[in-house]
Motif scaffolding. Structure first.
Motif, mmCIF file in Angstrom:
data_model
loop_
_atom_site.group_PDB
_atom_site.id
_atom_site.type_symbol
_atom_site.label_atom_id
_atom_site.label_comp_id
_atom_site.label_asym_id
_atom_site.label_seq_id
_atom_site.Cartn_x
_atom_site.Cartn_y
_atom_site.Cartn_z
ATOM 1 N N ILE A 8 8.002 -5.280 -5.014
ATOM 2 C CA ILE A 8 8.391 -6.677 -5.253
ATOM 3 C C ILE A 8 8.511 -7.425 -3.931
ATOM 4 O O ILE A 8 8.101 -8.583 -3.820
ATOM 5 N N LEU A 9 9.061 -6.766 -2.910
ATOM 6 C CA LEU A 9 9.125 -7.367 -1.578
ATOM 7 C C LEU A 9 7.724 -7.650 -1.049
ATOM 8 O O LEU A 9 7.469 -8.719 -0.479
ATOM 9 N N ALA A 10 6.810 -6.718 -1.239
ATOM 10 C CA ALA A 10 5.428 -6.898 -0.779
ATOM 11 C C ALA A 10 4.776 -8.084 -1.480
ATOM 12 O O ALA A 10 4.116 -8.908 -0.837
ATOM 13 N N LEU A 11 4.941 -8.165 -2.789
ATOM 14 C CA LEU A 11 4.359 -9.288 -3.522
ATOM 15 C C LEU A 11 4.959 -10.616 -3.083
ATOM 16 O O LEU A 11 4.245 -11.610 -2.931
ATOM 17 N N SER A 12 6.264 -10.632 -2.852
ATOM 18 C CA SER A 12 6.895 -11.885 -2.436
ATOM 19 C C SER A 12 6.435 -12.291 -1.034
ATOM 20 O O SER A 12 6.250 -13.483 -0.766
ATOM 21 N N LEU A 13 6.230 -11.338 -0.141
ATOM 22 C CA LEU A 13 5.716 -11.672 1.189
ATOM 23 C C LEU A 13 4.293 -12.213 1.110
ATOM 24 O O LEU A 13 3.943 -13.169 1.813
ATOM 25 N N VAL A 22 0.832 -1.202 0.000
ATOM 26 C CA VAL A 22 0.000 0.000 0.000
ATOM 27 C C VAL A 22 0.869 1.256 0.000
ATOM 28 O O VAL A 22 0.552 2.239 -0.668
ATOM 29 N N PHE A 23 1.973 1.233 0.732
ATOM 30 C CA PHE A 23 2.836 2.404 0.781
ATOM 31 C C PHE A 23 3.750 2.532 -0.441
ATOM 32 O O PHE A 23 4.223 3.624 -0.745
ATOM 33 N N SER A 24 3.996 1.445 -1.150
ATOM 34 C CA SER A 24 4.896 1.529 -2.303
ATOM 35 C C SER A 24 4.204 2.073 -3.547
ATOM 36 O O SER A 24 4.856 2.657 -4.411
ATOM 37 N N ILE A 25 2.902 1.903 -3.659
ATOM 38 C CA ILE A 25 2.194 2.361 -4.849
ATOM 39 C C ILE A 25 2.226 3.883 -4.991
ATOM 40 O O ILE A 25 2.559 4.391 -6.070
ATOM 41 N N PRO A 26 1.918 4.676 -3.951
ATOM 42 C CA PRO A 26 2.054 6.131 -4.109
ATOM 43 C C PRO A 26 3.494 6.574 -4.366
ATOM 44 O O PRO A 26 3.722 7.547 -5.088
ATOM 45 N N ALA A 27 4.454 5.846 -3.816
ATOM 46 C CA ALA A 27 5.855 6.184 -4.069
ATOM 47 C C ALA A 27 6.217 5.960 -5.535
ATOM 48 O O ALA A 27 6.949 6.761 -6.132
#
Length: 74
Positions: A39-44, A15-20
């Motif tokens: 990518i880290l979020a998706l892998s988690l 959620v926080f990476s998309i606005p970035a």
């Protein structure tokens, strides 16, 4: 670590990476760090899905988030 925690952390990072990423594209700079976070979020999230017996469904996600928040508060 509980798979619910892994899934919730992955969703929070996502959620926080998309606005970035959108900010980086708007400023015409490469979104290296935000893309790495995504990518880290998706892998988690994939790791949590694979480790959970039976996996998760979309209807499970709100319950997972509420359960993790309740565990942190208590």
């Amino acid at each position: 670590m509980n798979t619910d925690y892994i899934l919730a952390i992955g969703m929070l990072i996502g959620v926080f990476s998309i606005p970035a990423m959108m900010s980086a594209y708007a400023d015409e700079r490469p979104p290296r760090a935000s893309m790495a976070a995504f990518i880290l979020a998706l892998s988690l999230m994939v790791l949590a899905y694979v480790r959970q017996p039976g996996g998760y469904t979309l209807t499970d996600l709100p319950n997972v988030v509420v359960t993790v928040i309740a565990d942190i508060i208590n």
